[in-house]
Design an enzyme around this catalytic site. Structure first.
Site, short mmCIF file in Angstrom:
data_model
loop_
_atom_site.label_atom_id
_atom_site.label_comp_id
_atom_site.label_asym_id
_atom_site.label_seq_id
_atom_site.Cartn_x
_atom_site.Cartn_y
_atom_site.Cartn_z
N ASP A 128 8.98 19.12 -9.23
CA ASP A 128 7.88 18.20 -8.94
C ASP A 128 7.22 17.74 -10.24
O ASP A 128 7.08 18.52 -11.19
CB ASP A 128 6.79 18.91 -8.11
CG ASP A 128 7.03 18.76 -6.62
OD1 ASP A 128 7.82 17.88 -6.22
OD2 ASP A 128 6.43 19.53 -5.84
N TYR A 130 3.65 15.27 -11.40
CA TYR A 130 2.48 14.67 -10.77
C TYR A 130 2.84 13.30 -10.19
O TYR A 130 2.36 12.90 -9.15
CB TYR A 130 1.32 14.54 -11.77
CG TYR A 130 0.56 15.84 -11.97
CD1 TYR A 130 0.15 16.59 -10.87
CD2 TYR A 130 0.24 16.29 -13.24
CE1 TYR A 130 -0.55 17.77 -11.04
CE2 TYR A 130 -0.46 17.47 -13.42
CZ TYR A 130 -0.85 18.21 -12.31
OH TYR A 130 -1.54 19.37 -12.48
N GLN A 156 3.25 18.13 -17.44
CA GLN A 156 4.46 18.20 -16.61
C GLN A 156 4.87 19.64 -16.32
O GLN A 156 5.92 19.89 -15.76
CB GLN A 156 5.62 17.44 -17.27
CG GLN A 156 5.34 15.97 -17.49
CD GLN A 156 4.92 15.21 -16.22
OE1 GLN A 156 4.94 15.75 -15.11
NE2 GLN A 156 4.53 13.96 -16.39
N LEU A 158 4.40 22.10 -14.21
CA LEU A 158 3.90 22.54 -12.92
C LEU A 158 4.68 23.77 -12.44
O LEU A 158 5.90 23.74 -12.38
CB LEU A 158 4.03 21.41 -11.91
CG LEU A 158 3.27 20.14 -12.26
CD1 LEU A 158 3.52 19.06 -11.22
CD2 LEU A 158 1.79 20.42 -12.38
N LYS A 341 -6.17 -28.46 22.14
CA LYS A 341 -7.38 -29.18 22.48
C LYS A 341 -7.08 -30.68 22.52
O LYS A 341 -6.36 -31.19 21.68
CB LYS A 341 -8.45 -28.90 21.42
CG LYS A 341 -9.77 -29.54 21.76
CD LYS A 341 -10.90 -28.86 21.01
CE LYS A 341 -12.20 -29.64 21.11
NZ LYS A 341 -12.46 -30.25 22.39
N ASP A 468 15.18 -31.12 9.61
CA ASP A 468 14.68 -31.96 8.52
C ASP A 468 13.89 -31.14 7.52
O ASP A 468 12.81 -31.52 7.08
CB ASP A 468 13.82 -33.11 9.09
CG ASP A 468 13.58 -34.20 8.04
OD1 ASP A 468 14.36 -34.26 7.06
OD2 ASP A 468 12.63 -34.97 8.20
#
Ligand code: NAG
Ligand code: NAG
Ligand code: NAG
Ligand code: NAG
Ligand code: NAG
Ligand code: NAG
Ligand code: NAG
Length: 643
Positions: A128, A130, A156, A158, A341, A468
């Site tokens: 792992d 971060y 780094q 960990l 409408k 078109d």
């Protein structure tokens, strides 16, 4: 790393941006990858504690991904009450979500020092970093910078098995937002091919307000996967907003009128677009079937549709009577077109100050203000029933919306949504110096057009062909999203898949018409695919279709020969891509696009990809652009024709 190309230019960008991001929360952009940076102006460390309250109810989203694809596993990962999670998503407490489904997560967000956060914890596994924890496991709900800030272990190094605190990104409304009716902020995880406008639409929120909440602007609205975008909500989110079927794109069911305008924002903030591109009105009206001003005999009523199987005429030539018919048609409108409408001529006159020159956009199209909103009003004569019928049936973000009609003194007036950036052709021709689209905008426009056509080809009932498509019939709205307009020639291709029809009445725009149509009058969705190829060539080269033909002796595909079929052709890319991009584009991806265009322009319609294939190629190219992974192989593009 592949995205390393991106980083220098981006960090410069941040510095220049800093002064304007004071009150809202700044969007993180690609600072997610700058793990060494402790610059807090990017919100990489978290959203600043600048809200009205120091603690509030707030929401996150998470994408179901095994093993985190069920109520129990997601609630454990994010330390969320399982009952509340299941309730919010209208599922049981043990429910398993489909992979990639968006899950709504209810949280209590609170200030922890300078930043808002929700805490959860995580046990480190082997390998792992971060970054991998923040990006891969938490999908961007946390960042490497915030993890480092919170857990003062060495970067780094960990230790597997150690428990760390993971601060999840959340925020509470500022006083300004609260005054504007915002009660909750949702940290929405962006995925590929999403845009601020499409995310806002999911929650029925005005795009302008979402941009504002994230310190983004109409000039600067690019967002990236694995980042959070704050969506300012008035009401609590509900699961149907995020679980609506994505492919096909759902018609926008929330009419823009239902979004309350921000206080003080005025009508400029509402969703309005202009129809402008009617350079070719005469051609469109060439498709006319009943002429109000008599004359015009056989040649015009010669529109014969022949089904490929029976060779029977399946479409009667339409009547060409006078006003009574039109009045009857108008009367019947209320039943065909419930959402439409019917305006009185008086209303339109007052909207345009009696069709004054000042309100003329181009040709016979006027800009008008109706009930405080801008609209485009197009005056037409001839048969408009097909266009009205079709547009009334479809409701898609990438197809221009018809909001009303009026009939007066032999003329029809169609009232459309307003697209403020005008027709695409003006941007292709760089009509003024500022009219230059960047690479991302071009890709986005391509995706929008492809999405709109795909919808027309596959999800309207019966399926339709636009017939078109050209750069005058694509309109650009204020968010630089594209909308296809001018459905005057659109035709249905009723029948089974891959079916086609024949016509003897060849209409369309020179340069965009597929050979089989020009030669034999064959109508199929592959017609639009061909036109799309031509249009893409214009977008990439910055040259109008007439110039493209002029340069290469009436053979469009020869433009492509130099890059696709010559030795060292790849080198030639830079000679055909629009010079106004000044080299700011990934040449490898441009090459993929040229390959895709080449497939669209194949002489034999069945050798062309369909819109679905094209959309997939574009998605891949677009996501490579966004993640900065520009060096992907050409073979990734194999837009294998499906027929
Ligand atoms: C950034 O950090 C500095 C000092 O650490 C602090 O004074 C400032 O308020 C912070 N800015 C934001 C936007 O959080
Ligand atoms: C702030 O807190 C007050 C009092 O608890 C509450 O009534 C209000 O809704 C909160 N405002 C926001 C925007 O969370
Ligand atoms: C979870 O939420 C429900 C309903 O709000 C509540 O009854 C329950 O006590 C909560 N569970 C825990 C462990 O907090
Ligand atoms: C979250 O964790 C941080 C650091 O561990 C702590 O300072 C903060 O009080 C916690 N916040 C909450 C709401 O528990
Ligand atoms: C960690 O990385 C090493 C070497 O890069 C690899 O051999 C190992 O299988 C990885 N372990 C896990 C659990 O992914
Ligand atoms: C972030 O995580 C996702 C999902 O696992 C992955 O596809 C993506 O490549 C990661 N981003 C980077 C820059 O590594
Ligand atoms: C919020 O702030 C913006 C400028 O930052 C301002 O234009 C707007 O009127 C404010 N809204 C409210 C409700 O105060």
């Amino acid at each position: 790393m592949k995205y390393s190309k991106f980083i220098p230019s981006i960090s410069i960008f941040f510095i220049s941006l800093f002064p304007i991001i004071l009150s809202q929360q700044p969007y993180i952009r690609q600072a997610i990858t700058l793990c060494e940076s402790t610059d807090n102006s990017t919100s990489a460390l978290g959203y600043t504690c600048n809200g009205l309250n120091r603690s509030c109810e707030s929401y996150l989203t998470f994408r179901s991904t095994p093993p985190f694809n069920s109520v129990p596993t997601i609630s454990t990962l994010l330390s969320i009450n399982r009952t509340q999670l299941s309730r919010l998503n209208s599922v049981t407490e043990n429910a398993i979500f489909e992979t990639s489904q968006t899950v709504l997560v209810p949280v209590t967000c609170s200030c922890s020092g300078q930043y808002y956060q929700v805490n959860t914890s995580y046990i480190i596994r082997q390998n792992d970093t971060y970054f991998s924890i923040a990006n891969n496991t938490f999908q961007g709900l946390s960042t490497c910078q915030a993890l480092q800030g919170q857990n003062s272990q060495l970067t780094q190094n960990l230790n597997p098995g150690a428990r760390i605190t993971v601060p999840l990104r959340c925020a509470c409304p500022t006083r300004n937002q609260s005054d504007g009716g915002v009660n909750y902020l949702l940290s929405y995880l962006v995925t590929q091919n999403q845009f601020v406008s499409s995310i806002s639409l999911l929650f029925g929120v005005d795009t302008g307000r979402t941009l504002e909440a994230n310190g983004l602007s109409e000039q600067d609205f690019n967002i990236y996967p694995f980042t959070t975008l704050l969506v300012p909500l008035q009401d609590r989110p509900v699961s149907t907003q995020v679980t609506a079927p994505q492919p096909p794109p759902p018609p926008s069911t929330t009419p823009p009128e239902s979004v309350p305008p921000p206080s003080g924002g005025g009508s400029s903030r509402t969703w309005i677009y202009a129809v402008v591109g009617v350079v070719l009105v005469s051609i469109v009206v060439g498709g006319v079937v009943f002429f109000i001003k008599k004359k015009k005999k056989s040649s015009e009523t010669d529109v014969t549709t022949i089904s490929s199987k029976s060779f029977e005429s399946v479409e009667k030539p339409l009547k060409k009577e006078e006003d009574e018919d039109s009045n009857e048609f108008l009367d019947s409108l209320s039943s065909i077109a419930q959402s439409l409408k019917v305006y009185t001529f008086k209303e339109l006159k007052s909207a345009t100050e009696d069709f004054s020159e000042r309100f003329l956009i181009k040709g016979s199209v006027y800009r008008g203000t109706i009930n405080g909103d801008l609209a485009a009003i197009k005056k037409m004569n001839g048969d408009v029933s097909k266009e009205i019928n079709l547009l009334n049936k479809i409701n898609h973000f990438n197809l221009i919306r018809l909001s009303g009609v009026c009939f007066n003194n032999g003329n029809w007036y169609l009232v459309y949504e307003y697209a403020s950036n005008g027709p695409l052709i003006e941007w292709i021709k760089h009509e003024s110096e500022e009219k230059i689209l960047n690479w991302n905008q071009r890709l986005q426009i391509a995706m929008d057009i492809a999405t709109g056509l795909n919808y027309l080809h596959r999800y309207t009932s019966p399926p339709h062909v636009h017939k078109d498509l050209n750069s005058s019939n694509v309109l650009i709205d204020r968010d630089f999203r594209a909308k296809i307009a001018n459905f005057g020639l659109a035709r249905s291709t009723e029948g089974q898949e891959g079916q086609f029809a024949l016509t003897r009445h060849i209409v369309g725009t020179k340069g965009y018409m597929a050979p089989e149509y020009l030669e034999n009058g064959i109508v199929s969705p592959k017609l639009d695919v061909y036109s799309f190829g031509v249009l893409m060539l214009e977008i990439l080269t910055g040259k109008e279709v007439s110039l493209l033909y002029g340069e290469v002796n009436m053979q469009l595909s020869e433009v492509l020969t130099t890059v696709l079929y010559e030795e060292n052709g790849q080198e030639n890319v830079k000679y055909i891509v629009d010079p106004s991009l000044q080299g700011n584009y990934p040449p490898e991806l441009a090459l993929l696009l040229f390959k895709m265009i080449d497939n669209c322009l194949k002489k034999n319609p069945s050798d062309r990809p369909n819109m679905d294939d094209i959309l997939q190629s574009l998605s891949r190219i677009s996501s490579s652009t966004m993640s900065g992974e520009w060096s992907i192989s050409i073979s990734a593009n194999s837009t294998t024709p499906s027929m």
